[in-house]
Design an enzyme around this catalytic site. Structure first.
Site, PDB file in Angstrom:
ATOM      1  N   ASP A  89       0.861  -1.180   0.000  1.00  0.00           N
ATOM      2  CA  ASP A  89       0.000   0.000   0.000  1.00  0.00           C
ATOM      3  C   ASP A  89       0.900   1.234   0.000  1.00  0.00           C
ATOM      4  O   ASP A  89       1.500   1.570   1.020  1.00  0.00           O
ATOM      5  CB  ASP A  89      -0.905   0.025   1.236  1.00  0.00           C
ATOM      6  CG  ASP A  89      -2.057  -0.960   1.165  1.00  0.00           C
ATOM      7  OD1 ASP A  89      -1.963  -1.927   0.380  1.00  0.00           O
ATOM      8  OD2 ASP A  89      -3.032  -0.786   1.912  1.00  0.00           O
ATOM      9  N   LYS A 151      -6.842   3.263  -3.275  1.00  0.00           N
ATOM     10  CA  LYS A 151      -7.232   3.300  -1.859  1.00  0.00           C
ATOM     11  C   LYS A 151      -7.457   4.743  -1.432  1.00  0.00           C
ATOM     12  O   LYS A 151      -6.714   5.644  -1.817  1.00  0.00           O
ATOM     13  CB  LYS A 151      -6.137   2.644  -1.021  1.00  0.00           C
ATOM     14  CG  LYS A 151      -6.346   2.689   0.483  1.00  0.00           C
ATOM     15  CD  LYS A 151      -5.189   1.983   1.197  1.00  0.00           C
ATOM     16  CE  LYS A 151      -5.249   2.182   2.707  1.00  0.00           C
ATOM     17  NZ  LYS A 151      -4.096   1.547   3.399  1.00  0.00           N
ATOM     18  N   LYS A 180     -10.165   0.161  -2.273  1.00  0.00           N
ATOM     19  CA  LYS A 180     -10.018  -0.079  -0.837  1.00  0.00           C
ATOM     20  C   LYS A 180     -10.414   1.186  -0.085  1.00  0.00           C
ATOM     21  O   LYS A 180      -9.923   2.272  -0.382  1.00  0.00           O
ATOM     22  CB  LYS A 180      -8.581  -0.472  -0.487  1.00  0.00           C
ATOM     23  CG  LYS A 180      -8.346  -0.668   1.012  1.00  0.00           C
ATOM     24  CD  LYS A 180      -6.935  -1.172   1.293  1.00  0.00           C
ATOM     25  CE  LYS A 180      -6.658  -1.241   2.798  1.00  0.00           C
ATOM     26  NZ  LYS A 180      -5.291  -1.746   3.093  1.00  0.00           N
TER      27      LYS A 180
END
Length: 221
Positions: A89, A151, A180
């Protein structure tokens, strides 16, 4: 719906100790969460603790500000993969995006994706600092750079995931990437709403509470 399999069980606070990682991994195995999300220094420990389980290890890169050099982010990502992570991430360079340096942002995402190969790359765009147009632009950049997920948030900015942002991002990604939501996912109704809007992963430190009582400490990530 098996909510557990949407959850990246997360602990990223500055005060995190090895014992917190052990607890995180134990909980992840007990509840069969999709992954644990940890800072780079704890990837090897988490990998060892989760050996033989279905739970994956995710590591954050350039976290939480995103302002590190591309070379440092690439090195950090490669190291995390070598230590056992299978998901990354990364935080974009928010300032570069806001300055209109879109090629810089796209090239950085692409460089990290190239460095980690077939492993999963989730790109944190930190929506709380962006205009709607910037959110659209950077989401499209993530697709161009072959990211696997877009995300919403680090959970350390001025705001977290919102339904409006997820709807906006879904319009851009379609079925070309996954989404996400992170930051503020603390109750079952919110989690289910995000999933109904197209989210396939939830970043939260409240995973245990979500799958047991349905509510969580409002001060958690």
């Amino acid at each position: 719906m098996n909510l557990s399999r949407y959850i990246d069980h997360t602990v990223l606070k500055a005060t995190t100790e090895p014992k917190d990682i052990l607890k995180l991994c134990k909980e992840a195995k007990e509840h069969n969460f999709f992954s644990v999300c940890v800072n780079g220094s704890y990837v090897a420990l988490a990998t060892k603790e989760l050996e033989g389980s279905e739970v994956k290890v995710c590591s954050v890169i350039g976290f939480p500000l995103g302002a590190m050099s591309t070379a440092s982010k690439v090195f950090e990502a490669k190291t995390a993969i070598e230590d056992g992570a299978s998901e990354i991430d990364m935080v974009i360079n928010i300032g570069m995006l806001k300055a209109g340096e879109t090629e810089y942002v796209k090239n950085e995402i692409a460089a990290i994706k190239e460095a980690i190969g077939s492993n999963v790359l989730k790109v944190i765009i930190e929506n709380c600092y962006l205009t709607d147009n910037e959110k659209k632009v950077v989401t499209a950049l993530c697709l161009d750079a072959k990211a696997d997920f877009v995300k919403t948030s680090t959970g350390f900015g001025t705001g977290g995931a919102t339904f409006e942002d997820i709807a906006l991002m879904k319009e851009i990604v379609g079925d070309k990437a996954e989404l996400k939501a992170a930051g503020g996912v603390r109750d079952l109704a919110t989690a289910e709403k995000f999933i109904s809007l197209g989210v396939t992963r939830l970043g939260t430190s409240s995973g245990v509470e979500l799958v047991t009582t349905g509510t969580a400490d409002p001060n958690k990530y």
